[in-house]
Motif scaffolding. Structure first.
Motif, short mmCIF file in Angstrom:
data_model
loop_
_atom_site.label_atom_id
_atom_site.label_comp_id
_atom_site.label_asym_id
_atom_site.label_seq_id
_atom_site.Cartn_x
_atom_site.Cartn_y
_atom_site.Cartn_z
N LEU A 1 -117.21 104.30 -9.25
CA LEU A 1 -118.43 103.53 -9.05
C LEU A 1 -118.60 102.45 -10.11
O LEU A 1 -119.66 101.84 -10.23
N GLY A 2 -117.53 102.19 -10.87
CA GLY A 2 -117.62 101.27 -11.99
C GLY A 2 -117.29 99.83 -11.60
O GLY A 2 -117.43 99.41 -10.45
N ASP A 3 -116.87 99.06 -12.59
CA ASP A 3 -116.60 97.64 -12.43
C ASP A 3 -115.19 97.41 -11.90
O ASP A 3 -114.45 98.36 -11.64
N ALA A 4 -114.82 96.13 -11.76
CA ALA A 4 -113.57 95.78 -11.09
C ALA A 4 -112.75 94.81 -11.92
O ALA A 4 -113.24 94.17 -12.85
N MET A 5 -111.48 94.72 -11.55
CA MET A 5 -110.56 93.72 -12.08
C MET A 5 -109.88 93.03 -10.91
O MET A 5 -109.71 93.62 -9.84
N ILE A 6 -109.48 91.79 -11.12
CA ILE A 6 -108.54 91.13 -10.21
C ILE A 6 -107.32 90.75 -11.03
O ILE A 6 -107.43 90.06 -12.05
N LEU A 7 -106.17 91.29 -10.64
CA LEU A 7 -104.94 91.17 -11.41
C LEU A 7 -103.98 90.21 -10.73
O LEU A 7 -103.79 90.27 -9.51
N GLU A 8 -103.37 89.34 -11.53
CA GLU A 8 -102.26 88.53 -11.04
C GLU A 8 -100.98 89.35 -11.18
O GLU A 8 -100.79 90.06 -12.16
N ARG A 9 -100.12 89.23 -10.19
CA ARG A 9 -98.84 89.95 -10.26
C ARG A 9 -97.97 89.37 -11.36
O ARG A 9 -97.88 88.15 -11.53
N GLY A 10 -97.34 90.27 -12.12
CA GLY A 10 -96.40 89.84 -13.12
C GLY A 10 -95.09 89.41 -12.47
O GLY A 10 -94.90 89.49 -11.24
N GLU A 11 -94.15 88.97 -13.27
CA GLU A 11 -92.87 88.52 -12.74
C GLU A 11 -92.09 89.70 -12.18
O GLU A 11 -92.07 90.79 -12.74
N LEU A 12 -91.45 89.47 -11.04
CA LEU A 12 -90.64 90.51 -10.42
C LEU A 12 -89.33 90.68 -11.16
O LEU A 12 -88.80 89.71 -11.71
#
Length: 360
Positions: free
Chosen positions: A349-360
Motif C-alpha cells: 500500500l506504499g509508494d511507487a517507482m518507475i524504473l528505466e531498464r538497464g543495459e542488456l
C-alpha cells in the motif's frame, strides 16, 4: 564489475536494509494517485503518481495485470461423526490446480491447524455447506482440496480477502475488498494484489489515453509465494508456480509496438514475469497460458519492457532481485537509499517507482 557477473547472494547482501516498522504502509494513499513516485534512471527524481503522464509519450504501451484478488481466506469446520469433529479450520486457498489426475475443481490450500484436518471439510453456512475433500499434500505442506463444483463464485459470500501479513487489516473486510483491488481488475484468481496497479485511477487512465498512451493487459494470478522471503542461498530458492495468460491481441500489440520502436511500460513485477515467461528466442511475445516459475535475478536479461512501474519491496525478496536485474544493482541500491532517507512508504500500500531498464 557488470551486473551479469554478480552473484545473486552477493546482490541480496548488497541490497540489504533495515526498515522501521512505521514505514510499512497500512493504508493506501487517497486519492490513489496521490502516492509518491520516484523516477529512477541515470538520475533520481521525486514526483507524485499523478505526474505519470509527464514521463510517458504518445505511442507508449502500458501493460497491466488484470487479475482480481479473490476472498481466499475461508473458515471451515470438520464434520461431526460419532460425536467427534466440528472443530474449526482456517483455509487459505492458494490457487486452482490443473493437469492432475485428481479431477476438476482442485485447489491447493494452507490449513490451520493442518495436522488434524480431514478427510473432509465443510465451508460456509451450516445449512448449505460447501464440501471439500482433502486428496493430497504438496511438498511445502499445502493440502489439495477437491470441491464438488467451482467454488470461486461462492467465495464472495463465504470468504475474506487475504491481506499481506504485514498489514493490520482489522475487521473491515468490505473496505479492503475495494481498496485492495486495482480499478481495472476483472479476472478472479489472485490471493495478493498486483500492487503497482493500485496507484491508477479512472481519471488518470483517461488522461493517459487522451494523450495517446496505449494500453493492453495480461493476467497473472498472484500466489501466496509472493510474500515468502529468500532463506538460505538464492540458488536453493524454489518459486511457487503462478498461472498466467496472454491473449493473441495483447501479444500482437506488444510485438507491434516493439517493432515500431515504441516503449513497453510494464505495470508491476507480475507483468514482467508473465512477459518474460512468454517471450521466445527471437524476442517475440507468444500468446498462450500456463504456469510460470520464472526467477529473474541479476544476470537474467529482461527483454520485453523498457520501463517498469513497481512498489518498494521487502529486503531479501525475489522481487528485489527482479528490479535489480531490470534496472541494475547500483541504481536500485541508490533508489532504496533515497527512499529510506526521503520517507517513502513501503510494500503493498506504499509508494511507487518507475524504473528505466538497464543495459542488456
Amino acid at each position: 564489475m557488470p551486473d551479469s557477473h554478480l552473484n545473486p547472494d552477493a546482490v541480496l547482501a548488497q541490497l540489504a536494509f533495515m526498515l522501521p516498522p512505521e514505514r510499512i504502509a497500512q493504508l493506501g494513499a487517497e486519492p490513489r494517485d496521490s502516492s509518491r513516485l520516484m523516477v529512477v534512471g541515470n538520475e533520481i527524481a521525486h514526483l507524485t503518481f499523478r505526474d505519470l503522464p509527464s514521463l510517458l509519450r504518445p505511442g507508449d504501451l502500458l501493460v497491466f495485470n488484470e487479475s482480481r484478488v479473490i476472498p481466499a481466506r475461508v473458515m471451515a469446520r470438520k464434520p461431526v461423526q460419532n460425536g467427534f469433529g466440528g472443530g474449526q479450520v482456517e483455509v487459505m486457498l492458494l490457487r486452482e490446480e490443473y493437469g492432475t489426475d485428481l479431477g476438476a475443481h482442485l485447489w491447493s490450500a494452507y490449513l490451520k491447524p493442518a495436522k488434524r484436518a480431514g478427510p473432509e471439510l465443510l465451508l460456509g453456512p451450516p445449512d448449505a455447506p460447501h464440501r471439500a475433500e482433502i486428496v493430497g499434500q504438496l511438498d511445502d505442506g499445502a493440502r489439495l482440496l477437491r470441491f464438488e463444483y467451482d467454488i470461486k463464485p461462492h467465495l464472495d459470500t463465504i470468504g475474506r480477502l487475504p491481506l499481506p501479513p504485514y498489514i493490520d487489516a482489522g475487521d473491515n473486510d468490505e473496505r479492503w475488498r475495494e481498496r485492495y483491488q486495482t480499478v481495472y481488475a476483472c479476472e478472479p484468481g489472485s490471493v495478493a494484489a498486483p500492487t503497482a496497479g493500485l496507484h491508477f485511477t479512472p481519471e488518470l487512465l483517461a488522461e493517459l489515453e487522451a494523450m495517446g498512451v496505449q494500453r493492453t493487459a495480461i493476467t497473472l494470478h498472484v500466489g501466496a509465494g509472493t510474500f515468502r522471503p529468500i532463506s538460505g542461498s538464492v540458488a536453493d530458492h524454489v518459486m511457487h508456480a503462478e498461472r498466467y495468460s496472454i491473449s493473441a491481441a495483447t501479444a500482437e500489440a506488444i510485438n507491434t509496438a516493439r517493432a515500431e520502436g515504441r516503449r513497453i511500460v510494464a505495470v508491476g513485477t507480475t507483468t514482467v514475469r508473465a512477459l518474460e515467461s512468454a517471450v521466445d528466442r527471437a524476442g517475440q511475445v507468444q500468446a498462450g497460458e500456463g504456469d510460470t516459475q520464472i526467477f529473474i535475478t541479476p544476470g537474467t536479461p529482461v527483454r520485453v519492457p523498457d520501463l517498469l512501474i513497481t512498489n518498494l519491496h521487502l529486503p531479501g525478496s525475489t522481487l528485489l532481485l527482479l528490479v535489480a536485474a531490470f534496472a541494475g544493482v547500483d541504481r536500485i541500491q541508490a533508489a532504496y537509499a533515497a527512499a529510506l532517507e526521503g520517507d517513502y512508504r513501503f510494500y503493498s500500500l506504499g509508494d511507487a517507482m518507475i524504473l528505466e531498464r538497464g543495459e542488456l
